[in-house]
Design a protein around this motif. Sequence first.
Motif, PDB file in Angstrom:
ATOM      1  N   PRO A   1       2.224  10.305 -12.631  1.00  0.00           N
ATOM      2  CA  PRO A   1       3.176   9.478 -13.398  1.00  0.00           C
ATOM      3  C   PRO A   1       4.180   8.738 -12.525  1.00  0.00           C
ATOM      4  CG  PRO A   1       2.825  11.561 -14.526  1.00  0.00           C
ATOM      5  CD  PRO A   1       2.104  11.672 -13.210  1.00  0.00           C
ATOM      6  N   ASP A   2       4.396   9.189 -11.274  1.00  0.00           N
ATOM      7  CA  ASP A   2       5.301   8.467 -10.377  1.00  0.00           C
ATOM      8  C   ASP A   2       4.798   7.046 -10.130  1.00  0.00           C
ATOM      9  OD1 ASP A   2       6.921  10.686 -10.146  1.00  0.00           O
ATOM     10  OD2 ASP A   2       5.991  11.386  -8.291  1.00  0.00           O
ATOM     11  N   TYR A   3       3.498   6.902  -9.963  1.00  0.00           N
ATOM     12  CA  TYR A   3       2.929   5.566  -9.755  1.00  0.00           C
ATOM     13  C   TYR A   3       3.013   4.748 -11.039  1.00  0.00           C
ATOM     14  CZ  TYR A   3      -0.486   2.042  -8.069  1.00  0.00           C
ATOM     15  OH  TYR A   3      -1.117   0.874  -7.682  1.00  0.00           O
ATOM     16  N   GLU A   4       2.779   5.375 -12.161  1.00  0.00           N
ATOM     17  CA  GLU A   4       2.921   4.667 -13.439  1.00  0.00           C
ATOM     18  C   GLU A   4       4.342   4.135 -13.604  1.00  0.00           C
ATOM     19  OE1 GLU A   4       0.818   6.455 -16.983  1.00  0.00           O
ATOM     20  OE2 GLU A   4       0.701   8.154 -15.588  1.00  0.00           O
ATOM     21  N   ARG A   5       5.321   4.953 -13.269  1.00  0.00           N
ATOM     22  CA  ARG A   5       6.716   4.514 -13.392  1.00  0.00           C
ATOM     23  C   ARG A   5       7.002   3.348 -12.455  1.00  0.00           C
ATOM     24  NH1 ARG A   5       7.569  10.072 -14.418  1.00  0.00           N
ATOM     25  NH2 ARG A   5       7.684  10.575 -12.189  1.00  0.00           N
ATOM     26  N   LEU A   6       6.467   3.412 -11.253  1.00  0.00           N
ATOM     27  CA  LEU A   6       6.689   2.321 -10.312  1.00  0.00           C
ATOM     28  C   LEU A   6       6.068   1.027 -10.825  1.00  0.00           C
ATOM     29  CD1 LEU A   6       7.636   1.178  -7.613  1.00  0.00           C
ATOM     30  CD2 LEU A   6       5.480   1.976  -6.597  1.00  0.00           C
TER      31      LEU A   6
ATOM     32  N   ASN B   1      -1.347  -1.027  -4.526  1.00  0.00           N
ATOM     33  CA  ASN B   1      -2.393  -0.036  -4.270  1.00  0.00           C
ATOM     34  C   ASN B   1      -1.772   1.310  -3.933  1.00  0.00           C
ATOM     35  OD1 ASN B   1      -5.208   0.650  -3.794  1.00  0.00           O
ATOM     36  ND2 ASN B   1      -4.698   0.755  -1.615  1.00  0.00           N
ATOM     37  N   ASP B   2      -2.349   2.403  -4.440  1.00  0.00           N
ATOM     38  CA  ASP B   2      -1.775   3.708  -4.131  1.00  0.00           C
ATOM     39  C   ASP B   2      -2.804   4.821  -4.297  1.00  0.00           C
ATOM     40  OD1 ASP B   2       0.298   5.837  -3.762  1.00  0.00           O
ATOM     41  OD2 ASP B   2       1.642   4.150  -4.163  1.00  0.00           O
ATOM     42  N   PHE B   3      -2.582   5.908  -3.504  1.00  0.00           N
ATOM     43  CA  PHE B   3      -3.382   7.125  -3.668  1.00  0.00           C
ATOM     44  C   PHE B   3      -2.715   8.073  -4.650  1.00  0.00           C
ATOM     45  CE2 PHE B   3      -0.264   8.460  -0.546  1.00  0.00           C
ATOM     46  CZ  PHE B   3      -0.004   9.778  -0.885  1.00  0.00           C
ATOM     47  N   ASN B   4      -1.413   7.916  -4.854  1.00  0.00           N
ATOM     48  CA  ASN B   4      -0.652   8.778  -5.750  1.00  0.00           C
ATOM     49  C   ASN B   4      -0.867   8.274  -7.172  1.00  0.00           C
ATOM     50  OD1 ASN B   4       1.311  10.060  -7.325  1.00  0.00           O
ATOM     51  ND2 ASN B   4       2.739  10.224  -5.607  1.00  0.00           N
ATOM     52  N   LEU B   5      -1.731   8.964  -7.902  1.00  0.00           N
ATOM     53  CA  LEU B   5      -2.082   8.517  -9.253  1.00  0.00           C
ATOM     54  C   LEU B   5      -1.341   9.323 -10.319  1.00  0.00           C
ATOM     55  CD1 LEU B   5      -5.905   7.929  -8.699  1.00  0.00           C
ATOM     56  CD2 LEU B   5      -3.971   6.394  -8.282  1.00  0.00           C
TER      57      LEU B   5
ATOM     58  N   LEU C   1      16.211  -0.858   0.746  1.00  0.00           N
ATOM     59  CA  LEU C   1      16.036  -1.786  -0.374  1.00  0.00           C
ATOM     60  C   LEU C   1      15.682  -1.089  -1.677  1.00  0.00           C
ATOM     61  CD1 LEU C   1      13.946  -4.780   1.079  1.00  0.00           C
ATOM     62  CD2 LEU C   1      16.397  -4.702   0.609  1.00  0.00           C
ATOM     63  N   GLY C   2      14.936   0.014  -1.574  1.00  0.00           N
ATOM     64  CA  GLY C   2      14.350   0.625  -2.753  1.00  0.00           C
ATOM     65  C   GLY C   2      12.906   0.162  -2.906  1.00  0.00           C
ATOM     66  N   ARG C   3      12.120   0.934  -3.620  1.00  0.00           N
ATOM     67  CA  ARG C   3      10.698   0.627  -3.770  1.00  0.00           C
ATOM     68  C   ARG C   3      10.471  -0.727  -4.434  1.00  0.00           C
ATOM     69  NH1 ARG C   3      11.012   6.096  -5.151  1.00  0.00           N
ATOM     70  NH2 ARG C   3       9.726   7.516  -3.876  1.00  0.00           N
TER      71      ARG C   3
ATOM     72  N   ASN D   1       0.831  -1.194   0.000  1.00  0.00           N
ATOM     73  CA  ASN D   1       0.000   0.000   0.000  1.00  0.00           C
ATOM     74  C   ASN D   1       0.872   1.253   0.000  1.00  0.00           C
ATOM     75  OD1 ASN D   1      -2.671   1.148   0.148  1.00  0.00           O
ATOM     76  ND2 ASN D   1      -2.249   1.722   2.271  1.00  0.00           N
ATOM     77  N   GLU D   2       0.673   2.105  -1.000  1.00  0.00           N
ATOM     78  CA  GLU D   2       1.294   3.430  -1.065  1.00  0.00           C
ATOM     79  C   GLU D   2       2.820   3.387  -1.098  1.00  0.00           C
ATOM     80  OE1 GLU D   2      -0.615   5.670   2.066  1.00  0.00           O
ATOM     81  OE2 GLU D   2      -2.603   5.309   1.229  1.00  0.00           O
ATOM     82  N   ALA D   3       3.333   2.587  -2.016  1.00  0.00           N
ATOM     83  CA  ALA D   3       4.787   2.444  -2.138  1.00  0.00           C
ATOM     84  C   ALA D   3       5.456   3.681  -2.723  1.00  0.00           C
ATOM     85  CB  ALA D   3       5.116   1.219  -3.000  1.00  0.00           C
ATOM     86  N   VAL D   4       4.695   4.520  -3.453  1.00  0.00           N
ATOM     87  CA  VAL D   4       5.319   5.695  -4.069  1.00  0.00           C
ATOM     88  C   VAL D   4       5.923   6.601  -2.994  1.00  0.00           C
ATOM     89  CG1 VAL D   4       4.922   7.778  -5.432  1.00  0.00           C
ATOM     90  CG2 VAL D   4       3.869   5.626  -6.129  1.00  0.00           C
ATOM     91  N   ILE D   5       5.163   6.858  -1.954  1.00  0.00           N
ATOM     92  CA  ILE D   5       5.640   7.758  -0.901  1.00  0.00           C
ATOM     93  C   ILE D   5       6.435   7.027   0.184  1.00  0.00           C
ATOM     94  CG2 ILE D   5       3.622   7.568   0.624  1.00  0.00           C
ATOM     95  CD1 ILE D   5       3.807  10.552   1.133  1.00  0.00           C
ATOM     96  N   MET D   6       6.410   5.707   0.171  1.00  0.00           N
ATOM     97  CA  MET D   6       6.934   4.911   1.279  1.00  0.00           C
ATOM     98  C   MET D   6       8.343   5.304   1.734  1.00  0.00           C
ATOM     99  SD  MET D   6       6.938   0.754   1.545  1.00  0.00           S
ATOM    100  CE  MET D   6       5.158   0.638   1.496  1.00  0.00           C
ATOM    101  N   PRO D   7       9.343   5.390   0.849  1.00  0.00           N
ATOM    102  CA  PRO D   7      10.691   5.734   1.332  1.00  0.00           C
ATOM    103  C   PRO D   7      10.853   7.202   1.711  1.00  0.00           C
ATOM    104  CG  PRO D   7      10.710   5.447  -1.027  1.00  0.00           C
ATOM    105  CD  PRO D   7       9.341   5.048  -0.573  1.00  0.00           C
ATOM    106  N   ASP D   8       9.910   8.040   1.285  1.00  0.00           N
ATOM    107  CA  ASP D   8      10.011   9.481   1.545  1.00  0.00           C
ATOM    108  C   ASP D   8       9.135   9.928   2.713  1.00  0.00           C
ATOM    109  OD1 ASP D   8      11.658   9.683  -0.733  1.00  0.00           O
ATOM    110  OD2 ASP D   8       9.887   9.813  -2.016  1.00  0.00           O
ATOM    111  N   TYR D   9       8.390   9.021   3.290  1.00  0.00           N
ATOM    112  CA  TYR D   9       7.451   9.359   4.351  1.00  0.00           C
ATOM    113  C   TYR D   9       8.201   9.891   5.569  1.00  0.00           C
ATOM    114  CZ  TYR D   9       3.620   8.690   7.710  1.00  0.00           C
ATOM    115  OH  TYR D   9       2.652   8.866   8.672  1.00  0.00           O
TER     116      TYR D   9
END
Length: 438
Positions: free
Chosen positions: A238-243, A232-236, A207-209, A185-193
């Motif tokens: 292009p960052d999520y698309e790249r992930l 699953n993510d709330f960040n829709l 590890l990296g996303r 859940n919400e891996a886009v923001i995970m390392p930056d939280y």
Amino acid sequence: MSVTHREPVSSPAARDGRLAHRSGETVLTVRTPDGRPLAGAEVLVEQRRHAFTFGCIGFDFIPHANGEGPGERTGSFFGRAAPHEGVEQLAADWFELFNTTTLPFYWGEFEPVRGRPDTERLLRTARWFAERGAAVKGHPLTWHTATPGWLLELTDEEVLAALRARIRREVTAFAGVVDTWDAVNEAVIMPDYDKQDNGITRLSRSLGRVATVRAAFEEARAANPGATLLLNDFNLSPDYERLVQECLEAGVRIDALGLQSHMHKGYWGEERTLEVLERFARFGLPLHLTENTLVSGDLMPASVGDLNDHQVPSWPSTPEGEQRQADELARHYRTLWSHPAVQAVNYWGLSDAGAWLGAPVGLVRADGTRKPSYEALHGLVKGEWWLPPTTTATDEQGRVAVRGSLGGYAVCAAGATAAFAIPAPGASTADATLTTAP
């Protein structure tokens, strides 16, 4: 006797050519228990279930499913209140609309003390839903929020081992009852939280996303090879698309993409919704709209960044807001129903009682009465997109044509019943053998 040709039994939505991906037609041969076609007989055809996933969280019902009364453990998973008065009617309202639930597996609340998970309580809840015909999804296996504090005492390697063990334990214990999971859940923001220290953010930085996602999916897949696993993510953006692209290129097998749409600041509108769906449909994966909300009161200010930062002492539902919510909810579900990539829609809370952030997002008021939004959704799920009980007659070969939304159906004659399905768009044939001789 000879029976003249009749038009197919048909629902309103099935006659709309623009929604051909949501319906099909089956020529059904109704048979007696000894296999003979039931010729020239009056039969009742009715829909029993949608193939499409109409979901809603089931957090509210955890105490009820466990037989807990007032004054006992309330189990407010992630801020959800546990209503006791009127819970039977609330459950009836839930099952009238929805066929799938999401239950909370927030690690910090599920296992606040290491080695003491709340497995039995959640398993009883999952079985309570399953026994009443609902599919069950778990949310989430991996998330940086609501993690147990004891992870902070571990090294990164130990956190990874604990995460793998947690995923393996939950997916194994719930297999056969919970077979769909938000694996990450919400891996886009995970390392930056940076709201609070937690072991999962630290692990994802190390590890990296992609590697974090891979580890979670690999462990869940090994524990239950038949499970449906979501990213699953709330960040829709292009960052999520790249992930997603990076994960797929790294060999991560994602079964469906979860897209959140908490619309506390206002309805997205059809244009934005379709634009989001088109961008993520390009991956060729089913789309699950995992977290949907629309407010029936004042909207959250547009200036708010993180929705969790909007804290108000009271957030009431209003007559004007309720009508707006009903209109927008119908538009939102129609838009999602119209797109062939969308496989599931999950609403984030039936009742205003204990709703996330105290927002009036429920389809039912805190006092248990239905809002206009409940009736609006009911008019689609059990109205426009549903085949009502229809009496017709078989022809001389025992056949009847049925056209409706994809899903499960039943045919009845003189007290005998047989199940059949409309499994896919287009034309098909099926046999239905009655359970007792008519």
